[in-house]
Design an enzyme around this catalytic site. Structure first.
Site, PDB file in Angstrom:
ATOM      1  CE  LYS A   1      -3.972   1.902   2.586  1.00 22.70           C
ATOM      2  NZ  LYS A   1      -4.809   1.739   3.800  1.00 22.70           N
TER       3      LYS A   1
ATOM      4  CB  SER B   1      -8.140   3.542   2.904  1.00 19.74           C
ATOM      5  OG  SER B   1      -7.225   3.016   3.842  1.00 19.74           O
TER       6      SER B   1
ATOM      7  CB  SER C   1      -8.103   0.757   6.020  1.00 19.43           C
ATOM      8  OG  SER C   1      -8.766   1.996   6.016  1.00 19.43           O
TER       9      SER C   1
END
Lengths: 548, 557
Positions: free
Chosen positions: A97, A192, A216
Site C-alpha cells: 500500500k 482504504s 481499511s
C-alpha cells in the site's frame, strides 16, 4: 442451511492444484512451485508485471516498480540456482500500500502533498519482506492518506473492484434490466486499502500489505473476495507506515487464503526497536495447526452488530456461518458489546485529533509539495497545505484541531478516550466470560457501484462502512475478514472473526478452519485476462514482452 | 510565599540607577564575549534588593516583585532524545539530522535511556519526587524549525515534581555575607529542542539548521519564589553548577545549553499578585539579572503612571538594555496538547519495585542512580568550610568562578602555606587580577604551581608580603619565569643583615621625629607608620615583625 453453501465452488486454497494457473495459486503453492523449479522467480515476476499492465484500468497500483522487481527477481533466481532460497517468500511477488515508506520508490499516500516524494528508507515491514526475498511489484492505490472506505478519494483516481469484471458478477448483473451498457457500473473496491485488495484479487501479486485503522484492510478484503487480516496492535511494527491514527494503525495483510496470511504474519511480526509500541515478547513464526475439532470452541455473536442497515443477504450468511460452527460442535453464544454504538463518534474525535497532529508536519519545508508563494512562511504553509491536501484531509484536520482546542479538549478528546476504554473493556469482558472468538459481518453489504457510492460524502461513508470493523482497532484486537460467499449479484461477501489481544495464531487457526468449510469461489476474469487464463502450469510459458 | 519586599523612594528611579550602576561595576566583558566572560559577568549582578531601607515618602507605597523561571537545559548525551543522531555543538548545518529529526513521514520516536537517567539524576539532586510513571505529550505550533509541527514534551505528567533548590545571595551591605535562599521546583520535564532559524535579511530568506532539532532538554520550572534579578541569577548559577556536577548538562549559556525564560509581576505587599509578563530567551548570565530588574522597574513605572500590565511575552534587547514586547501570537497560542501516541508511558523502578528478571538495559532503577550521585556543589562548599575553615561566601566564590576551585586545590596541593593565606591570595589578588584583565581562570598567566611557589617563599619568610605582591605582578607580566627567579633578579629577598636593619631603623627614627613624638603622646598606631617607613626604605625587603621588634627596642632604650 447447507444448501446455501452448496453454490460455493470447491476451488479454494490448496485444492485442485492440477488445473490451476500459476498466478491463481496461493502463496504457499507458488512458493512450492518455485522451490521445485516449475517456474523461476523472473518468469513469475514477468507474468505478474504483464497482468498488472493488462489490469491497469483497475487503478490498483499508483507506482509499478518494474525495474526494481525484475532486479529482485534476478537475485532471487540466483539464490534458487545456488539452493540458497531465503524461505517461503523468496521470489514471491508482493504489493505494498502506498502509505508504507519504500526506499527509492515513490510513496505518495495518494496525495498531491507527496506525489513526488521518494523516501530514503524502508518501513520495517517492507524491509522484512525484502529480507525474505519477496519481490516488490509496486505501490497500491488508496484513499488519500488512508482516509476513506472506498478507495475512491485519492489523488490518482478510484480503484475499480476486479469483481466488476468477473464472469460471476456479469452473469448476475445481466439479469438486471438496466445494466446493459458497458462498464458504467463498475464497483468500488472498498477501502482504504482498495488497491492492495484489488491487486491480490486480480492475481497481480500473491500478498499485499494494507493498513488498518478502522477496517481499511478488512473492508476492501471483503469487497474483493480476499482474506484481510488485522494483527493485534503492537505485534507488527508501524515504523515507516505513514500514520493515520497512531494508536489504532496496524499494518494489514491481504492474501488469497488464511494460510498465506499466517505465513506473511510470521515474517512481519515481532518487536521492532524503531517502534516503541511493539511488544517486547519474542515472536515465533508459526504454522497454523489444522483444526479438526471445534467442539471446545466458544463463538460469540455480538447482538449489537445486528443493525437495521445490515443487508439481509449478509445477515443471512452471518447466521448460516453461526449455524455452521454450531453444527460442527462449537458453542455459539449471543454476547453483548454494549458500547458499540458509540464507537463511530468516538473514533471520529480520536481519529481527527491525531490526523490534525500527524498532518502538521506537511508544511512544504523538508519534503513534499511546496507552493510557489513566498510572501511569508505562514502564507507558504497555508497555500502548500491547501494545494497538497484534498477536502477530506483538510476537513479532518480542521475538526481535529477543534477537538484539541483547550476549551474543547475535556469535552471531546478526553471523553472519547474514556469511551474508547469502555469499548475495549466490552471486549475484555466478553473474552473473559469464556468466548474464544467473535463472529460478525465485515461490511453491511456487498460492494456498491461507484456511482452509488459517491452519492454520500466520505465522512458518511466511512462512518457507515467502519461500523463492524472499527471497534477492533479501538481495542487493539486481531481481526480477520474471510470471504464466505457470493451475493445474488455475484459479488463477494466477507465475515469477520475477532479474537482477544495477541491471540493472532488462535484466531487464524479458527479462520482457516472456517475457510476450509465454506469453499469460496475463485474470481473468474477470463474475458480480461485471455492469455492468462489459458496458461496452466503444464503448458509452456509464453515469453512476455515488458516493453509494450 | 515569602516574596522579598522592595522599597523604592522615588518611583523606583533610583533603584533602576543603582541596578545599572551595579551591573556595570565589574562587567567588562564584551557583549558577545566568550562563555567565560559571561560567567564572570555574573558576579557583577546588581545587588539592589538589599539596598532597601530607604524611607518611603508620605503617600508612597511599597512594591514587591515576584519572579519565576523556566529553564531549559540541554541534556549532555551522545545522541538526541528520540533519535540516534549525534549531539554536537557547532557542527556543519544539517549534518546531524536523522529521518526522525527531519520528521519524515512514518518515523517514530525511540526514547534515549541516557536522557531519562539525566532527568532522574537532576530530579534527585533537586530534591524532587520522581514519578515512577510519566507521560509524553505533543505541543503543537507551526514554526519553520519545528519540522513535525509539534514538540514532544511532558505536559500532563512530568518525570519529576515538587523539588527545591537552595542557593546563596551575597548581601552587599554586610560586606559580602551570604544569605541562604530556597526556591521550590515545580517540575522537571523531558522535551525536544527545536532546530535553529537563521534569518538572511538581505535576501529575505530563512535558513533552517536541524542539528539541534530533537536534542533532549530538561525543562526545570522554578516557582515564583524569587523577587529580583540577582536572586534569579544566583538560583540559575546554582542550578548550572548542579547540572555540571551531575554531568547531565554542560549548561553553557553561550552555547545555548542553558536558556532561561522569566515570569515577572509586581504588586503591593498584602495585595494579590499582579499580571505577569514573560521575558523570553535570557540566554546570557550577564543579562539575566539586568533584564529581570528592568522589567520589574518597567512594570512599577507603568502602574505608578496609571497604566496597566499586559499578559505578554517580551524579549530583552541587550543593546538598549530594556525589554520589548514581542507582539507575536505565540503567547496567546493554543498549543492543542495531545498525548503522544507513539510512546508508551515512561516507567521507572526502585529497588523494591524492580521486576524480577528484568533486562537491565530496559529498566531504570531510581535507587541505583541515587547511590551514584556525584558530590553536589553544596556538599563541596560544606567540605571546603570544614577542611580549610573557609568563610561561606568564599566557598561560594570558589565554586561560582569557572575553574577557580580546581586552581585553588592545585595551589593547596603544592604549597606549605596555610589555607587562610591561599584563600586570600586566590580570591583577592589572583581573582582580582583576572577581573582586571577580563580573563578566565583558564587564561591566567600565573599557574597554580607558580603561585604555590610564591606562597612558599612568603610562608618561609624568604620574602616580605609586599615583596610577594610585587613578585606576583611580575609573574603576571612574564609568565615564563619562576617566583624564585624573579626574587633573585629583583633582589627581593628579605634582608637578613641585622646591623643594616638597625641602622635603617635608627635613621628612620631620626628622620621622623614628629612621628616618634606622636607615638610617645600615646598614639599606638604611630608604630605602624614607622614600620611602614622602614620597610619602604628597605625596598620591601624587610620583615615587618623584625622591624617592629628593633624599633620598639630602640625607642625604649
Amino acid at each position: 442451511m447447507t444448501f446455501l453453501f452448496s453454490f460455493f465452488s470447491l476451488d479454494h486454497c490448496g485444492s485442485r492444484l492440477g488445473t490451476k494457473t500459476m498466478l491463481g495459486r496461493s502463496l504457499r503453492e507458488v512458493s512450492a512451485a518455485l522451490k521445485q523449479g516449475q517456474i523461476t522467480p523472473t518468469e513469475l515476476c514477468q507474468k505478474c508485471l504483464s497482468l498488472i499492465k493488462k489490469t491497469k484500468f483497475l487503478n490498483a497500483y499508483i507506482t509499478v516498480s518494474e525495474e526494481v522487481a525484475l532486479k529482485q527477481a534476478e537475485e532471487s533466481e540466483r539464490r534458487y540456482k545456488k539452493g540458497h532460497s531465503l524461505g517461503n517468500l523468496d521470489g514471491i511477488p508482493v504489493a505494498i500500500k502506498d502509505n508504507f515508506s519504500t526506499s527509492g520508490i515513490k510513496t505518495t499516500c495518494a496525495s498531491n502533498m507527496l506525489k513526488d516524494y521518494i523516501p530514503p528508507y524502508n518501513a520495517t515491514v517492507v524491509q522484512k519482506l525484502l529480507d525474505q526475498g519477496a519481490i516488490l511489484m509496486g505501490k497500491t492505490n488508496l484513499d488519500e492518506f488512508a482516509m476513506g472506505s472506498g478507495s475512491t478519494d485519492g489523488a490518482f483516481g478510484p480503484v475499480k473492484n476486479p469483481w466488476s469484471y468477473s464472469k460471476q458478477h456479469k452473469a448476475k448483473r445481466k439479469e438486471k434490466p438496466h445494466a446493459e451498457s458497458e462498464d458504467p457500473d463498475w464497483l468500488i473496491a472498498g477501502g482504504s486499502s482498495g488497491g492492495s485488495a484489488a491487486a491480490v484479487s486480480a492475481f497481480t501479486c500473491f500478498a499485499a500489505l494494507g493498513s488498518d485503522t478502522g477496517g481499511s484492510t478488512r473492508n476492501p478484503a471483503a469487497h474483493c473476495g480476499v482474506v484481510g487480516f488485522k494483527p493485534s496492535y503492537g505485534l507488527v511494527s508501524r515504523h515507516g507506515l505513514i500514520p493515520l491514527v497512531n494508536s489504532m494503525d496496524v499494518p494489514g495483510i491481504l492474501t488469497r487464503c488464511v494460510d498465506d496470511a499466517a505465513i506473511v504474519l510470521g515474517v512481519l511480526a515481532g518487536h521492532d526497536p524503531k517502534d516503541s509500541t511493539t511488544v517486547q515478547d519474542p515472536f515465533k513464526p508459526f504454522t497454523l495447526p489444522t483444526l479438526t475439532d471445534v467442539s471446545k470452541l466458544r463463538v460469540g455473536i455480538p447482538k449489537e452488530y445486528l443493525v437495521p442497515e445490515l443487508s439481509r443477504e449478509v445477515q443471512s450468511l452471518w447466521s448460516k456461518a453461526a449455524d455452521l460452527f454450531e453444527s460442527e460442535g462449537a458453542k455459539v453464544i449471543e454476547v453483548s458489546l454494549p458500547h458499540t454504538s458509540y464507537s463511530i463518534v468516538c473514533y471520529h474525535v480520536l481519529c481527527t485529533a491525531e490526523v490534525a497532529s500527524n498532518m502538521a508536519r506537511f508544511d512544504g519545508l523538508e519534503y513534499g509539495h511546496r507552493c510557489n508563494i513566498d510572501l511569508s512562511t505562514e502564507a507558504m504553509y497555508a497555500a502548500t497545505r491547501r494545494e497538497g491536501f484534498n477536502d477530506v484531509v483538510r476537513g479532518r484536520i480542521l475538526s481535529g484541531n477543534y477537538f484539541l482546542l483547550k476549551e474543547n479538549y475535556e469535552n471531546y478528546f478526553v471523553k472519547a478516550q474514556k469511551v474508547r476504554r469502555l469499548i475495549a473493556n466490552d471486549f475484555v469482558n466478553v473474552f473473559n466470560s469464556g468466548v474464544d472468538v467473535l463472529l460478525t459481518p465485515t461490511t453491511l453489504g456487498e460492494a456498491v457501484p461507484y456511482k452509488e457510492f459517491i452519492k454520500e460524502d466520505n465522512r458518511t461513508r466511512s462512518a457507515q462502512d467502519d461500523i463492524f470493523t472499527q471497534a477492533a482497532n479501538m481495542a487493539g484486537l486481531p481481526a480477520v475478514s474471510v470471504p464466505v460467499a457470493l451475493s445474488n449479484q455475484g459479488l463477494p461477501v466477507g465475515l469477520q472473526l475477532i479474537g482477544p489481544a495477541f491471540s493472532d495464531q488462535q484466531l487464524l487457526t479458527v479462520a482457516r478452519w472456517f475457510e476450509k468449510q465454506i469453499h469460496f469461489p475463485v474470481i473468474q476474469l477470463q474475458e480480461i485476462m485471455d492469455d492468462f487464463s489459458s496458461v496452466s502450469e503444464n503448458e509452456k510459458l509464453p515469453s512476455i514482452s515488458l516493453k509494450q | 510565599m515569602a516574596a522579598l519586599m522592595l522599597r523604592f523612594c522615588c518611583a523606583g528611579r533610583r533603584w533602576t540607577l543603582s541596578c545599572v550602576d551595579g551591573a556595570f561595576r565589574q562587567g567588562r566583558g564584551p557583549l558577545t564575549g566568550s562563555m567565560s566572560s559571561r560567567i564572570r559577568g555574573q558576579r557583577s549582578v546588581a545587588q539592589h534588593s538589599f539596598t532597601t531601607a530607604q524611607k518611603l515618602k508620605k503617600g508612597e507605597r511599597e512594591w514587591a516583585a515576584v519572579v519565576g523561571l523556566e529553564i531549559h537545559a540541554q541534556i549532555s548525551s551522545n545522541s538526541k532524545l528520540f533519535s540516534g543522531s549525534q549531539v554536537h555543538f557547532a557542527a556543519p548545518p544539517n549534518s546531524l539530522v536523522s529521518f526522525f529529526d527531519a520528521s519524515l513521514p512514518g518515523t517514530l520516536p525511540v526514547l534515549n535511556r541516557r536522557c531519562v537517567e539525566a532527568a532522574v539524576m537532576t530530579g534527585l539532586a533537586l530534591n524532587c519526587h520522581i514519578n515512577k510513571k510519566s507521560l509524553f505529550d505533543r505541543k503543537h505550533y507551526f514554526y519553520a524549525d519545528l519540522p513535525a509541527g509539534y514538540q514532544i514534551t511532558q505536559q500532563r505528567l512530568p518525570i519529576a515534581v515538587n523539588g527545591s533548590l537552595a542557593y546563596g545571595v551575597c548581601i552587599r551591605s554586610q560586606h559580602s555575607q551570604v544569605a541562604n535562599k530556597t526556591v521550590r521546583i515545580k517540575q522537571i520535564q523531558l522535551e525536544q529542542d527545536s532546530g535553529k532559524s537563521l534569518h538572511d535579511d538581505l535576501r529575505a530568506q530563512t535558513l533552517i539548521d536541524l542539528n539541534r532539532a530533537g536534542v533532549g532538554l530538561l525543562e526545570v520550572v522554578l516557582e515564583p519564589d524569587m523577587s529580583c534579578g540577582e536572586e534569579a541569577a544566583m538560583a540559575v548559577r546554582e542550578l548550572q553548577l548542579i547540572l555540571q556536577a551531575l554531568g547531565t548538562s554542560q549548561a553553557n549559556m553561550a552555547e545555548g545549553q542553558l536558556r532561561v525564560d522569566a515570569n515577572i509581576s509586581v504588586h503591593h505587599p498584602g495585595e494579590p499578585w499582579g499580571i505577569r509578563t514573560e521575558v523570553k530567551n535570557l540566554n546570557s548570565a550577564k543579562f539575566l539579572a539586568k533584564a529581570i530588574d528592568y522589567e520589574i522597574q518597567r512594570q512599577i513605572n507603568e502602574l505608578e503612571s496609571g497604566g496597566e500590565i499586559l499578559n505578554e511575552t517580551r524579549s530583552f534587547d541587550y543593546k538598549l538594555g530594556c525589554t520589548v514586547s514581542m507582539r507575536d501570537k505565540e503567547g496567546k497560542q493554543d498549543y492543542r496538547f495531545m498525548p503522544e501516541p507513539n510512546l508508551p508511558p515512561l516507567l521507572l523502578f526502585d529497588s523494591e519495585s524492580l521486576p524480577a528478571g528484568a533486562d537491565p538495559q530496559q529498566v531504570i532503577n531510581i535507587d541505583q542512580l541515587r547511590e551514584h550521585l556525584p558530590e553536589l556543589p553544596s556538599q563541596t562548599r560544606e567540605k571546603l568550610m570544614l577542611q580549610y575553615g573557609l568563610r561561606p561566601e568564599y566557598s561560594f566564590t570558589l565554586l561560582n568562578e569557572v575553574g577557580l576551585l580546581e586552581f585553588f586545590h592545585n595551589v593547596m596541593k603544592d604549597t606549605k602555606a596555610k589555607p587562610h593565606t591561599v584563600t586570600n591570595w586566590v580570591l583577592n589578588r589572583f581573582l582580582g587580577s583576572l577581573k582586571q584583565h577580563s580573563l578566565a581562570v583558564s587564561e591566567s598567566p600565573v599557574t597554580p604551581s607558580a603561585l604555590a611557589e610564591l606562597l612558599d617563599l612568603l610562608d618561609g619568610r624568604a620574602i616580605s608580603s609586599s615583596a610577594a605582591k610585587q613578585v606576583f605582578q611580575l609573574l603576571w607580566r612574564s609568565p615564563g619565569k619562576t617566583p624564585a627567579q624573579i626574587v633573585s633578579e629583583q633582589k627581593l629577598e628579605l634582608l637578613q643583615d641585622r646591623e643594616a636593619l638597625e641602622q635603617l631603623c635608627r635613621a628612620t627614627l631620626e628622620g621622623h621625629a614628629h612621628v616618634v613624638m606622636d607615638l610617645k603622646k600615646g598614639n599606638p598606631r604611630a608604630i605602624n607608620k614607622l614600620i611602614g617607613l622602614v620597610c619602604k626604605a628597605a625596598l620591601n625587603r624587610a620583615d615587618p615583625t623584625l622591624i617592629k621588634e628593633i624599633l620598639e627596642r630602640q625607642l625604649s632604650s
